[in-house]
Design an enzyme around this catalytic site. Structure first.
Site, PDB file in Angstrom:
ATOM      1  N   SER A   1       0.792  -1.226   0.000  1.00 29.50           N
ATOM      2  CA  SER A   1       0.000   0.000   0.000  1.00 29.50           C
ATOM      3  C   SER A   1       0.823   1.274   0.000  1.00 29.50           C
ATOM      4  CB  SER A   1      -0.980   0.006   1.168  1.00 29.50           C
ATOM      5  OG  SER A   1      -0.284  -0.048   2.380  1.00 29.50           O
TER       6      SER A   1
ATOM      7  N   HIS B   1       2.243   4.514   4.864  1.00 28.30           N
ATOM      8  CA  HIS B   1       1.366   5.215   3.928  1.00 28.30           C
ATOM      9  C   HIS B   1       1.881   6.621   3.649  1.00 28.30           C
ATOM     10  CE1 HIS B   1      -2.067   2.434   5.509  1.00 28.30           C
ATOM     11  NE2 HIS B   1      -1.248   1.811   4.690  1.00 28.30           N
TER      12      HIS B   1
END
Length: 265
Positions: A173, A226
């Site tokens: 991610s 992230h």
């Protein structure tokens, strides 16, 4: 979503596992298998709906590699704790973690959500960039997102004096957040809907809003991973770093059928 293995799991302790132990399988002896569950069914049904012929080659290969590594990881004798993004271990010379961490997932739903996101973003960006540029961009973003994660972890630890440096993040991610930033520049003022929010968000702010929302809903996710992805995505547009992403544009190292890109090339 990038998930973090905490310091108990990473370095051992009650309720954790000794460092080097496999996540989702056993190291040594007969490896434990991984069953196909709901996450895989959800992912494969979406792939069937889209159609393999409509998925560009690099996106398809990246998805296949992540899926294969997850389901065959126990048989290959690979431990997630040996591959995940650990700032102290990278600084001790385990530089390969900057690359390997992106391709290992902690459980099936972790894998499924990331691969569904890759299916969407990869189809759009590979079509816009062409397969060669998209492949090279993804490789750069894998390394850059984890490098920024390491820098953000060190900065957070120094400022907040919290032991986040012992977390070990895994998952694709960070790269997906970077791709989201790049994709948002296609139409930055476009209003987009984000799950669980009752209002629309401009595309250029979506990555930042999702960063906060995911951390709120899934506290065990790696928000620094992230954040590292967002920072890596921003380098695609900086004049000082954009040249890195264009290095192979005029080099015929790999021959791709760029029918997925308008105008070819």
């Amino acid at each position: 979503i990038s998930r973090s293995i905490n310091d108990r799991e990473m370095f051992g302790g009650r309720g954790g596992m000794p460092y080097g132990g496999a996540v989702g399988g056993r190291r040594g002896g007969r490896p434990g298998g991984r069953r196909v569950g709901f996450g895989a069914l959800m992912l494969f049904s979406q792939v069937a709906r889209v159609g393999l012929e409509n998925i560009p080659p690099v996106t398809l290969a990246l998805g296949a590699a992540n899926i294969a590594l997850y389901y065959f990881q126990p048989e290959l004798g690979l431990a997630t704790t040996d591959m995940c993004m650990s700032t102290p271990l990278v600084l001790q010379g385990q530089w390969t973690r900057l690359f390997t961490a992106a391709f290992f997932h902690l459980h099936e739903m972790h894998l499924a959500y990331n691969m569904l996101s890759l299916l969407y973003k990869g189809r759009l960006l590979e079509t816009l960039m062409g397969s060669k540029r998209f492949l090279w961009t993804t490789i750069v973003l894998v390394l850059a997102s984890n490098a920024f994660t390491m820098l953000a972890t060190l900065a957070y630890w120094r400022v907040m004096n919290e032991p986040v440096q012992h977390q070990c993040a895994a998952g694709f991610s960070g790269v997906l957040f970077a791709l989201k930033v790049i994709l948002s520049r296609v139409n930055p003022e476009q209003l987009q809907r984000i799950a669980y929010l009752p209002f629309l968000v401009r595309a250029k702010y979506v990555a930042w809003v999702e960063l906060a929302l995911i951390q709120l809903l899934i506290p065990q996710s790696s928000w620094l991973g992230h954040l590292g992805g967002i920072l890596a995505g921003l380098t695609y547009f900086l004049p000082q770093t954009h040249w890195i992403y264009t290095l192979l544009d005029n080099v015929d190292l790999i021959s791709f059928d760029d029918n997925h890109r308008p105008g070819g090339g």
